[in-house]
Design a protein around this motif. Structure first.
Motif, mmCIF file in Angstrom:
data_model
loop_
_atom_site.group_PDB
_atom_site.id
_atom_site.type_symbol
_atom_site.label_atom_id
_atom_site.label_comp_id
_atom_site.label_asym_id
_atom_site.label_seq_id
_atom_site.Cartn_x
_atom_site.Cartn_y
_atom_site.Cartn_z
ATOM 1 N N ASN A 13 49.190 2.687 28.257
ATOM 2 C CA ASN A 13 47.941 3.447 28.369
ATOM 3 C C ASN A 13 47.229 3.564 27.030
ATOM 4 O O ASN A 13 46.018 3.408 26.945
ATOM 5 N N LEU A 14 48.021 3.825 25.987
ATOM 6 C CA LEU A 14 47.432 3.980 24.656
ATOM 7 C C LEU A 14 46.807 2.668 24.204
ATOM 8 O O LEU A 14 45.684 2.646 23.675
ATOM 9 N N LEU A 16 45.705 0.206 26.110
ATOM 10 C CA LEU A 16 44.517 -0.029 26.926
ATOM 11 C C LEU A 16 43.344 0.802 26.420
ATOM 12 O O LEU A 16 42.225 0.312 26.261
ATOM 13 N N PHE A 17 43.647 2.083 26.125
ATOM 14 C CA PHE A 17 42.611 2.988 25.612
ATOM 15 C C PHE A 17 42.028 2.442 24.317
ATOM 16 O O PHE A 17 40.804 2.325 24.172
ATOM 17 N N LEU A 20 39.839 -0.704 24.969
ATOM 18 C CA LEU A 20 38.510 -0.410 25.537
ATOM 19 C C LEU A 20 37.589 0.200 24.487
ATOM 20 O O LEU A 20 36.415 -0.136 24.391
ATOM 21 N N GLU A 21 38.152 1.101 23.649
ATOM 22 C CA GLU A 21 37.314 1.724 22.615
ATOM 23 C C GLU A 21 36.851 0.674 21.612
ATOM 24 O O GLU A 21 35.708 0.714 21.141
ATOM 25 N N ILE A 23 36.282 -2.487 22.240
ATOM 26 C CA ILE A 23 35.183 -3.227 22.894
ATOM 27 C C ILE A 23 33.880 -2.445 22.754
ATOM 28 O O ILE A 23 32.840 -2.986 22.393
ATOM 29 N N CYS A 24 33.959 -1.114 23.019
ATOM 30 C CA CYS A 24 32.753 -0.284 22.918
ATOM 31 C C CYS A 24 32.176 -0.341 21.513
ATOM 32 O O CYS A 24 30.968 -0.491 21.331
ATOM 33 N N PHE A 25 33.049 -0.227 20.507
ATOM 34 C CA PHE A 25 32.532 -0.205 19.138
ATOM 35 C C PHE A 25 31.942 -1.544 18.742
ATOM 36 O O PHE A 25 30.970 -1.609 17.995
ATOM 37 N N LEU A 27 30.375 -3.534 20.815
ATOM 38 C CA LEU A 27 29.047 -3.526 21.451
ATOM 39 C C LEU A 27 28.062 -2.695 20.637
ATOM 40 O O LEU A 27 26.928 -3.099 20.402
ATOM 41 N N ILE A 28 28.528 -1.503 20.187
ATOM 42 C CA ILE A 28 27.648 -0.624 19.423
ATOM 43 C C ILE A 28 27.253 -1.301 18.119
ATOM 44 O O ILE A 28 26.080 -1.314 17.732
ATOM 45 N N SER A 31 24.595 -3.890 18.455
ATOM 46 C CA SER A 31 23.246 -3.416 18.757
ATOM 47 C C SER A 31 22.675 -2.613 17.613
ATOM 48 O O SER A 31 21.541 -2.179 17.678
ATOM 49 N N VAL A 40 24.108 -5.869 26.313
ATOM 50 C CA VAL A 40 23.890 -4.732 27.203
ATOM 51 C C VAL A 40 22.506 -4.183 26.919
ATOM 52 O O VAL A 40 22.279 -3.566 25.904
ATOM 53 N N SER A 41 21.558 -4.450 27.792
ATOM 54 C CA SER A 41 20.224 -3.909 27.556
ATOM 55 C C SER A 41 19.522 -3.700 28.885
ATOM 56 O O SER A 41 19.918 -4.251 29.908
#
Lengths: 285, 180
Positions: A13-14, A16-17, A20-21, A23-25, A27-28, A31, A40-41
């Motif tokens: 779980n850790l 995976l968490f 995912l974070e 991946i988010c960063f 993306l951020i 952009s 992502v737009s």
């Protein structure tokens, strides 16, 4: 090997968490610059279609407001025409003026070196740090990245992401882009937005001896090749002296009402390529 | 109704509510001379009301999906997803701390006012929503320059989101009909 698998199972779980974070960063971070990717737009086809449907639904509620803005713009344009009547246009205009009016969905007016294309705003935001406007024109209608966008009353922003039928415009309510601005007497400075209110812009560090009155207009310049020159950005509503460095601060009210934006014009500068070629020549040598 | 189908349907409804209606309601608190401008966020509710025994990996994936969908519509590129994944990861721990029995013993139940009581539900949703908002607005502004305005924005947005979430819960929970 067995222990390794056990550890992965235990902390699955850790891991995976964290994944995912990350991946988010990524993306951020992509952009966070003006040159970032458009993974992502809101110019995305799916969200574009949803916004189009929603816009069709609420289109009729805004007709009255839209009418008012069109009437105001007509009045302004009529005034401009009257000004031209007093001068000998054939002799004084530097570039041949060509006006064509086609009967397709996109009305194209050629004037000097800009092509104007109309577009309807289908999604709009004013509350974020970087605000985007989605319009219902895309690369099939000739919209390309980097074109500037104005409304009937003033500057709006710049096209950032384009798909076949939609485009998202980074409005000047953003801390990513600063707008090069000038006052009537030719003082240059850039405007910044402090992302607290959509109806206040600031111009910092003006020389204190400059005499600026309430109600003075602020226009764009052609520096930086981003925006067309002499488009109204806003009017001065307050001036104050910054006590830290003794310089003058201006507060502007933008000419465009970003909350009730309905129609915009996308400007295509046809002389831009030639200008860029010319400016790159000395760099090569 | 099948529990997967039910959650999928709820996902669609909540995202549509967020994107089509709430994103157009721009609220403001104290905008003169300076203040906060925000939209209420209701989509984290989708993570809050998933069934008790949902495993953490499923929560993480659905949080990521919800966040990325809202990101696509709001052109925020990953900020919503980041905040929602963090919220989804901590959900199980918060629930374990608040509930008297082990979570696997609540079969076919979901966190709601009826199942948990007013106070535990408010603490649970309030904590997670506040966390979500803090992370979201911090990443969005990416600086501490306007710290007062940032705090005001978090506070105002949190209060409004909570009101919307409680209204949603009260509206969409099945009431037991008393037949006298």
């Amino acid at each position: 090997m067995r222990n390794f698998i056990l550890i992965i199972r235990r902390f699955f779980n850790l891991i995976l968490f964290a994944g995912l974070e990350i991946i988010c960063f990524i993306l951020i971070a992509h952009s966070h610059t003006l040159q970032g990717d458009d993974i992502v737009s809101s110019a995305n086809t799916v969200s574009g279609i949803v916004y189009k449907k929603q816009s069709d639904l609420v289109y009729y509620m805004g007709l009255g407001r839209m009418n008012d803005s069109l009437i105001n713009e007509n009045m302004r344009l009529r005034k401009l025409i009257d000004q031209y009547r007093t001068v000998d246009t054939l002799k004084d205009l530097p570039v041949k003026r060509l006006v064509t009016n086609t009967d397709t969905a996109v009305h194209i007016v050629k004037y000097a070196d800009y092509i104007y294309r109309t577009a309807r705003v289908i999604n709009n935001s004013v509350e974020n740090v970087n605000n985007y406007i989605t319009i219902n024109r895309g690369s099939k209608d000739g919209i390309a990245r980097g074109m500037s966008v104005i409304s009937g009353t003033g500057l709006v922003g710049r096209v950032e992401y384009v798909t076949a039928h939609f485009a998202s415009v980074l409005s000047i309510l953003s801390n990513k882009q600063q707008v090069s601005a000038k006052l009537k007497d030719g003082t240059f400075k850039s405007t910044v937005w402090d992302y607290e209110r959509p109806d206040i812009f600031m111009m910092r560090d003006m020389p204190p001896e400059e005499k600026i009155k309430k109600g003075d207009s602020v226009f764009t310049t052609s520096f930086g090749n981003t925006f067309p020159p002499d488009v109204l950005i806003g009017t001065v509503i307050k001036t104050e002296i910054n006590k830290k460095n003794g310089k003058q601060q201006l507060y502007l009210r933008p000419a465009t009402n970003f909350r009730s934006l309905q129609y915009v014009y996308v400007l295509d500068n046809i002389m831009d390529v030639e200008k860029k070629q010319l400016e790159e020549q000395p760099a090569k040598k | 109704m099948n529990v997967y189908l039910k959650n999928l349907l709820r996902f669609c409804i909540i995202i549509a509510l967020q994107v089509l209606i709430l994103n157009n309601i721009t609220l403001h608190w104290f905008t003169e001379p300076a203040g906060a401008l925000f939209v209420p966020f209701i989509y984290p509710l989708f993570i809050l009301v998933m069934p008790f025994e949902t495993p953490v990996w499923a929560l993480l994936f659905s949080g990521f999906a919800a966040g990325i969908t809202v990101d696509i519509f709001m052109t925020t590129a990953g900020i919503h997803a980041c905040a929602t994944v963090l919220m989804a990861y901590l959900r199980t721990n918060v629930l374990n701390a608040l509930m008297p029995r082990n979570l696997s013993e609540y079969i076919n139940q979901q966190p709601s006012i009826k199942n948990m009581g007013w106070m535990p539900f408010l603490v649970y949703s309030g904590f997670l929503i506040l966390l979500h908002h803090i992370v979201y607005f911090m990443i969005e502004s990416w600086s501490f320059s306007g710290f007062g305005s940032l705090l005001l924005k978090i506070g105002a947005s949190f209060a409004t989101s909570m009101i919307f979430i409680i209204v949603y819960i009260l509206l969409f929970t099945r009431q037991t009909v008393s037949r006298a």
